[in-house]
Write a protein that holds these residues in place. Structure first.
Motif, mmCIF file in Angstrom:
data_model
loop_
_atom_site.group_PDB
_atom_site.id
_atom_site.type_symbol
_atom_site.label_atom_id
_atom_site.label_comp_id
_atom_site.label_asym_id
_atom_site.label_seq_id
_atom_site.Cartn_x
_atom_site.Cartn_y
_atom_site.Cartn_z
ATOM 1 N N VAL A 101 3.093 2.147 -10.602
ATOM 2 C CA VAL A 101 3.455 2.152 -9.261
ATOM 3 C C VAL A 101 4.426 0.982 -8.848
ATOM 4 N N ARG A 102 5.295 1.245 -8.084
ATOM 5 C CA ARG A 102 6.254 0.222 -7.708
ATOM 6 C C ARG A 102 5.995 0.010 -6.073
ATOM 7 N N ILE A 103 5.773 -0.896 -5.737
ATOM 8 C CA ILE A 103 5.628 -1.155 -4.254
ATOM 9 C C ILE A 103 6.835 -1.913 -3.356
ATOM 10 N N TYR A 104 7.497 -1.485 -2.775
ATOM 11 C CA TYR A 104 8.722 -1.932 -2.135
ATOM 12 C C TYR A 104 8.223 -2.438 -0.734
ATOM 13 N N PHE A 105 8.659 -3.713 -0.777
ATOM 14 C CA PHE A 105 8.078 -4.531 0.804
ATOM 15 C C PHE A 105 9.087 -5.505 1.218
ATOM 16 N N ALA B 204 8.758 -8.785 -15.096
ATOM 17 C CA ALA B 204 7.805 -9.580 -14.181
ATOM 18 C C ALA B 204 7.207 -8.462 -13.075
ATOM 19 N N PRO B 205 5.990 -8.934 -12.919
ATOM 20 C CA PRO B 205 5.476 -7.984 -11.560
ATOM 21 C C PRO B 205 6.329 -8.006 -10.388
ATOM 22 N N TYR C 3 11.571 -6.729 -1.647
ATOM 23 C CA TYR C 3 10.811 -7.054 -3.085
ATOM 24 C C TYR C 3 10.184 -5.935 -3.590
ATOM 25 N N ARG C 4 10.169 -6.082 -5.035
ATOM 26 C CA ARG C 4 9.353 -4.907 -5.663
ATOM 27 C C ARG C 4 8.082 -5.689 -6.305
ATOM 28 N N TYR C 5 7.082 -4.762 -6.274
ATOM 29 C CA TYR C 5 5.857 -5.415 -7.055
ATOM 30 C C TYR C 5 5.493 -4.198 -8.040
#
Length: 128
Positions: free
Chosen positions: A68-72, A48-49, A61-63
């Motif tokens: 690429v992994r975006i942690y926000f 899952a994205p 959260y992780r996207y």
């Protein structure tokens, strides 16, 4: 449908700027977060994205966008997301190797002191 405003800090902005320009545009175009995207995230769906990481009552959260992994995190007013880190494949793989974690395992990341130190560094960084 409402979309969260995306706020980068100095560190995450610098990390995304390290990507080739076209990849930056692709990632930013994909990274449009709606509140419903974060509801009911299944921890066991590694493809899952969006993913969720929790530790000591903190929710992150992780996207996943290609390599690429975006942690926000979601802001306290629930109007925006604050991007703490953007890790590309090379840096992400290097981090996982150093931390001795299996690739793609959000649960293992939630237990990693080194991972949370990266996130805390991002939280303390000035927002741009």
């Amino acid at each position: 449908m409402p979309v969260f405003q995306v706020i980068f800090n100095e560190i995450s902005a610098a990390e995304i700027s390290q990507l080739p320009t076209l990849e930056q545009l692709e990632v930013l175009n994909e990274f449009q977060v709606r509140p419903e995207d974060l509801d009911g995230i299944e921890d066991n769906d590694k493809d899952a994205p969006f993913g969720q990481i929790e530790r000591d009552g903190r929710k992150l959260y992780r996207y996943r966008a290609s390599d690429v992994r975006i942690y926000f995190a979601v802001s306290d007013d629930h109007q925006s997301v604050i991007v703490h880190r953007v890790l590309s494949k090379g840096t992400f793989q290097d981090f996982l190797f150093r931390a001795n974690l299996p690739v793609g395992d959000d649960e293992a990341l939630s237990q990693s002191k080194q991972f949370w130190e990266l996130i805390e560094e991002g939280e303390r960084a000035r927002r741009v």
